[in-house]
Design a protein around this motif. Structure first.
Motif, PDB file in Angstrom:
ATOM      1  N   VAL A  34       0.848  -1.187   0.000  1.00 36.50           N
ATOM      2  CA  VAL A  34       0.000   0.000   0.000  1.00 36.50           C
ATOM      3  C   VAL A  34       0.886   1.241   0.000  1.00 36.50           C
ATOM      4  O   VAL A  34       1.720   1.410   0.888  1.00 36.50           O
ATOM      5  CB  VAL A  34      -0.938   0.021   1.230  1.00 36.50           C
ATOM      6  CG1 VAL A  34      -1.716   1.334   1.298  1.00 36.50           C
ATOM      7  CG2 VAL A  34      -1.887  -1.172   1.204  1.00 36.50           C
ATOM      8  N   ILE A  37      -3.756   5.961  -0.043  1.00 40.65           N
ATOM      9  CA  ILE A  37      -5.094   5.665   0.477  1.00 40.65           C
ATOM     10  C   ILE A  37      -6.001   6.839   0.119  1.00 40.65           C
ATOM     11  O   ILE A  37      -5.692   7.985   0.449  1.00 40.65           O
ATOM     12  CB  ILE A  37      -5.067   5.461   2.006  1.00 40.65           C
ATOM     13  CG1 ILE A  37      -4.133   4.310   2.367  1.00 40.65           C
ATOM     14  CG2 ILE A  37      -6.476   5.222   2.540  1.00 40.65           C
ATOM     15  CD1 ILE A  37      -3.859   4.154   3.851  1.00 40.65           C
ATOM     16  N   TYR A  58      -7.171   2.024  -2.617  1.00 46.12           N
ATOM     17  CA  TYR A  58      -5.752   1.971  -2.277  1.00 46.12           C
ATOM     18  C   TYR A  58      -4.914   2.026  -3.545  1.00 46.12           C
ATOM     19  O   TYR A  58      -5.227   1.346  -4.525  1.00 46.12           O
ATOM     20  CB  TYR A  58      -5.420   0.664  -1.546  1.00 46.12           C
ATOM     21  CG  TYR A  58      -6.057   0.562  -0.192  1.00 46.12           C
ATOM     22  CD1 TYR A  58      -5.385   0.999   0.946  1.00 46.12           C
ATOM     23  CD2 TYR A  58      -7.328   0.031  -0.034  1.00 46.12           C
ATOM     24  CE1 TYR A  58      -5.968   0.909   2.197  1.00 46.12           C
ATOM     25  CE2 TYR A  58      -7.918  -0.059   1.216  1.00 46.12           C
ATOM     26  CZ  TYR A  58      -7.228   0.377   2.326  1.00 46.12           C
ATOM     27  OH  TYR A  58      -7.810   0.289   3.562  1.00 46.12           O
ATOM     28  N   VAL A  60      -1.619   0.649  -4.859  1.00 51.53           N
ATOM     29  CA  VAL A  60      -0.680  -0.405  -4.475  1.00 51.53           C
ATOM     30  C   VAL A  60       0.456  -0.443  -5.487  1.00 51.53           C
ATOM     31  O   VAL A  60       0.273  -0.124  -6.660  1.00 51.53           O
ATOM     32  CB  VAL A  60      -1.376  -1.790  -4.387  1.00 51.53           C
ATOM     33  CG1 VAL A  60      -2.392  -1.795  -3.261  1.00 51.53           C
ATOM     34  CG2 VAL A  60      -2.023  -2.192  -5.697  1.00 51.53           C
TER      35      VAL A  60
END
Length: 79
Positions: A34, A37, A58, A60
């Protein structure tokens, strides 16, 4: 923003598994981390990700350096 502020499952730096399927429908889980956010705050985002307002998205990053913006429901904790 830390974990719990929006009832998030994951936090920055967490190793997770992106649970997805390839073009022919085979499960293609990929380990990633991650790096961002973002809550869905606009209706257009909700439509694109098929998630209601307030859902957490998220960003990633994968081992090869590529990244993706994914819904929380597509992520699993890494074991």
């Amino acid at each position: 923003m830390g974990r719990g502020e929006r009832d998030m499952k994951f936090d920055y730096g967490d190793e997770v598994v992106f649970h997805t399927k390839d073009e022919v429908g085979n499960v293609a889980d990929k380990r990633c981390w991650v790096v961002g956010i973002t809550p869905i705050e606009r209706e257009e985002q909700g439509i694109v990700f098929k998630c209601p307002l307030g859902t957490v998205l998220y960003t990633v990053e994968f081992k090869d350096g590529s990244d993706a913006l994914v819904a929380e429901s597509d992520l699993l904790p890494a074991k």
